[in-house]
Design a protein around this motif. Sequence first.
Motif, PDB file in Angstrom:
ATOM      1  N   VAL A 355       0.797  -1.109  -0.036  1.00  0.00           N
ATOM      2  CA  VAL A 355       0.147   0.133  -0.005  1.00  0.00           C
ATOM      3  C   VAL A 355       1.108   1.319   0.116  1.00  0.00           C
ATOM      4  CG1 VAL A 355      -1.692   1.261   1.222  1.00  0.00           C
ATOM      5  CG2 VAL A 355      -1.912  -1.211   1.352  1.00  0.00           C
ATOM      6  N   ARG A 356       0.682   2.219  -0.948  1.00  0.00           N
ATOM      7  CA  ARG A 356       1.302   3.359  -0.882  1.00  0.00           C
ATOM      8  C   ARG A 356       0.597   4.568  -1.402  1.00  0.00           C
ATOM      9  NH1 ARG A 356       5.255   1.035  -5.635  1.00  0.00           N
ATOM     10  NH2 ARG A 356       3.570   0.559  -7.016  1.00  0.00           N
ATOM     11  N   TYR A 357       1.031   5.666  -0.586  1.00  0.00           N
ATOM     12  CA  TYR A 357       0.385   7.019  -1.207  1.00  0.00           C
ATOM     13  C   TYR A 357       1.508   7.932  -1.375  1.00  0.00           C
ATOM     14  CZ  TYR A 357      -2.555  11.223  -0.555  1.00  0.00           C
ATOM     15  OH  TYR A 357      -3.201  12.593  -0.867  1.00  0.00           O
ATOM     16  N   ILE A 358       1.237   8.736  -2.479  1.00  0.00           N
ATOM     17  CA  ILE A 358       2.248  10.014  -2.894  1.00  0.00           C
ATOM     18  C   ILE A 358       1.275  11.065  -3.239  1.00  0.00           C
ATOM     19  CG2 ILE A 358       4.026  10.379  -4.499  1.00  0.00           C
ATOM     20  CD1 ILE A 358       2.940   6.820  -4.611  1.00  0.00           C
ATOM     21  N   LYS A 359       1.949  11.931  -2.780  1.00  0.00           N
ATOM     22  CA  LYS A 359       1.418  13.424  -2.911  1.00  0.00           C
ATOM     23  C   LYS A 359       2.470  14.315  -3.614  1.00  0.00           C
ATOM     24  CE  LYS A 359      -1.377  16.962  -0.878  1.00  0.00           C
ATOM     25  NZ  LYS A 359      -1.981  17.545   0.236  1.00  0.00           N
ATOM     26  N   GLY A 360       2.048  14.960  -4.761  1.00  0.00           N
ATOM     27  CA  GLY A 360       3.145  15.947  -5.229  1.00  0.00           C
ATOM     28  C   GLY A 360       2.255  17.156  -5.493  1.00  0.00           C
ATOM     29  N   ASP A 361       3.370  18.424  -5.445  1.00  0.00           N
ATOM     30  CA  ASP A 361       2.855  19.844  -5.718  1.00  0.00           C
ATOM     31  C   ASP A 361       3.978  20.620  -6.141  1.00  0.00           C
ATOM     32  OD1 ASP A 361       4.328  20.317  -3.683  1.00  0.00           O
ATOM     33  OD2 ASP A 361       2.775  20.655  -2.033  1.00  0.00           O
ATOM     34  N   ASN A 362       3.919  21.951  -6.572  1.00  0.00           N
ATOM     35  CA  ASN A 362       4.977  22.809  -6.873  1.00  0.00           C
ATOM     36  C   ASN A 362       5.174  22.610  -8.309  1.00  0.00           C
ATOM     37  OD1 ASN A 362       6.398  25.204  -6.118  1.00  0.00           O
ATOM     38  ND2 ASN A 362       7.941  23.812  -6.635  1.00  0.00           N
ATOM     39  N   VAL A 363       4.157  21.875  -9.205  1.00  0.00           N
ATOM     40  CA  VAL A 363       4.590  21.561 -10.582  1.00  0.00           C
ATOM     41  C   VAL A 363       4.457  22.809 -11.266  1.00  0.00           C
ATOM     42  CG1 VAL A 363       4.002  20.132 -12.585  1.00  0.00           C
ATOM     43  CG2 VAL A 363       3.759  19.402 -10.325  1.00  0.00           C
ATOM     44  N   ASP A 364       5.477  23.084 -12.240  1.00  0.00           N
ATOM     45  CA  ASP A 364       5.336  24.281 -13.038  1.00  0.00           C
ATOM     46  C   ASP A 364       4.851  23.492 -14.265  1.00  0.00           C
ATOM     47  OD1 ASP A 364       5.987  26.199 -14.892  1.00  0.00           O
ATOM     48  OD2 ASP A 364       8.136  26.208 -14.973  1.00  0.00           O
ATOM     49  N   THR A 365       3.376  23.943 -14.491  1.00  0.00           N
ATOM     50  CA  THR A 365       2.414  23.124 -15.444  1.00  0.00           C
ATOM     51  C   THR A 365       2.756  24.089 -16.843  1.00  0.00           C
ATOM     52  OG1 THR A 365       0.690  24.829 -14.916  1.00  0.00           O
ATOM     53  CG2 THR A 365       1.015  22.573 -13.829  1.00  0.00           C
ATOM     54  N   GLY A 366       3.171  25.564 -16.774  1.00  0.00           N
ATOM     55  CA  GLY A 366       3.341  26.126 -17.914  1.00  0.00           C
ATOM     56  C   GLY A 366       1.889  26.802 -18.254  1.00  0.00           C
ATOM     57  N   LEU A 367       1.147  26.579 -17.497  1.00  0.00           N
ATOM     58  CA  LEU A 367      -0.353  26.910 -17.633  1.00  0.00           C
ATOM     59  C   LEU A 367      -0.743  28.135 -16.878  1.00  0.00           C
ATOM     60  CD1 LEU A 367      -2.022  23.297 -18.054  1.00  0.00           C
ATOM     61  CD2 LEU A 367      -1.354  24.982 -19.828  1.00  0.00           C
ATOM     62  N   GLY A 368       0.143  28.802 -16.149  1.00  0.00           N
ATOM     63  CA  GLY A 368      -0.110  29.868 -15.084  1.00  0.00           C
ATOM     64  C   GLY A 368      -0.660  29.504 -14.022  1.00  0.00           C
ATOM     65  N   PHE A 369      -0.599  28.254 -13.425  1.00  0.00           N
ATOM     66  CA  PHE A 369      -0.983  27.796 -12.138  1.00  0.00           C
ATOM     67  C   PHE A 369      -0.217  26.524 -11.675  1.00  0.00           C
ATOM     68  CE2 PHE A 369      -3.471  25.214 -14.975  1.00  0.00           C
ATOM     69  CZ  PHE A 369      -3.517  23.952 -14.568  1.00  0.00           C
ATOM     70  N   GLU A 370      -0.055  26.403 -10.349  1.00  0.00           N
ATOM     71  CA  GLU A 370       0.697  25.326  -9.889  1.00  0.00           C
ATOM     72  C   GLU A 370      -0.004  24.055  -9.895  1.00  0.00           C
ATOM     73  OE1 GLU A 370       1.870  23.891  -5.204  1.00  0.00           O
ATOM     74  OE2 GLU A 370       1.120  25.902  -5.504  1.00  0.00           O
ATOM     75  N   GLY A 371       0.623  23.016 -10.277  1.00  0.00           N
ATOM     76  CA  GLY A 371      -0.031  21.905 -10.480  1.00  0.00           C
ATOM     77  C   GLY A 371       0.284  20.759  -9.005  1.00  0.00           C
ATOM     78  N   LYS A 372      -0.758  20.079  -8.999  1.00  0.00           N
ATOM     79  CA  LYS A 372      -0.826  19.393  -7.819  1.00  0.00           C
ATOM     80  C   LYS A 372      -1.336  17.914  -8.025  1.00  0.00           C
ATOM     81  CE  LYS A 372      -1.301  23.094  -4.418  1.00  0.00           C
ATOM     82  NZ  LYS A 372      -2.295  23.600  -3.150  1.00  0.00           N
TER      83      LYS A 372
END
Length: 423
Positions: A355-372
């Motif tokens: 069982v695993r859980y991964i959470k990511g943020d701070n993505v530079d999407t190039g779309l003008g908003f932070e990716g999560k």
Amino acid sequence: MIQKPSFTRLALAVGTAGMLSNVLAAESGFIEGATATLQARNYYFSRDFSDIVGPNQQSKSEEWAQGFILKVNSGYTQGPVGLGIDAIGMLGIKLDSGGGRVNTGLLPTGSDGKAQDDYSRLGAALKVRLSQTELRVGELTPNLPVLTFSDIRLLPPTYQGASIVSNEIAGLTLQAGQLRSGSLLNEAGDGKMFAKLGHTPQLGADLSTDRFNYGAVDYAFNDKRTSVGIWYAQLEDIYNQRFYSFKHSQPVGDWVLGANIGFYDSQEDGDRLLGNIDNQAAFSQLSAKHGGHTFMLGYQAMFGDDAFPRVFNNITPLGNEVPTYEFAGAEERSWQVRHDYDFAALGIPGLVTTVRYIKGDNVDTGLGFEGKEWERDLDIGYTVQNGPLKNVGIRVRNVAARSSYRSDIDENRLILSYTITLF
């Protein structure tokens, strides 16, 4: 893909011609050391998309297929220089698919947009052994930090080229190689190699290369509980990459504590077919094992202007790369918690869970908003230990993955496998 069997056929032809006299003189080593296995793999894969992002509006990929993987490995001829041949044959057969459910990675998709009924590959490699050094030329299945063996679908990918591994000094491993073409995991032929940045494939006739070069030094010490490594890789005219690794395992009473730390540094190469590439990737995994339990905490961070580069259709040993999301977007930061349990500790050998859980943020999407994004995986596997079904394995995987900038995914896999030892 373009059919390019010359490397494999040349290796097989040269190897056969060069080995005949030695085989006759030293048949016991060549024949008696031979092994052969046949693995049957029945694979169901379903991936549902919601909130679809991008031009492909297919809402579901779902296919069912049967695969066979035959491996025949000779021993070595006797004498100071040992010669041998390894051969691999693979066959994939469609059991169920549909025009609106293709592209699972199990089966090739034809020009009509439908999954092909079957596909197959056959290859061989000449191997030469001198002391503790081995050279292989032909069909290869490398498993390297810079090119991981991605056996994640019906049939594994293979590459055509040459590799050398030397263990002449205790604890020290030297490796180098050049790959000239690759066979994708759902293709019959082989062709030039492509690159992928993060989760976005970079494809096109002008974005491929026929050279993947690598070299490495690994050293294990402290009774092999500690190891360090330095790797260099070059996907010619696309990117080059350096990888530094540190691994350690430490018994503490009834516990075993572990650390796995790695750092990649990647940039554009040669003609820069994908333009400038700037990525540094760091990951760490800290683990603790006690009885049947293994607990793991992981952290991963991307630096630079771009997502993590790799050879297309391959996974990587990045700490937080998992079956569905890579967590390797530009500037992404991610955490992982994971628990594995081996039920042999409770008297049920063969049963394991993850069982695993991964959470990511701070993505530079190039779309003008932070990716999560986040992903939760549940794996259950069981291998029959005795009786008429001994060694039959079953594996179930359920995945839920959600993102603010790419398609959400619900995924299920069911894999039945059985390996027969022929000799």
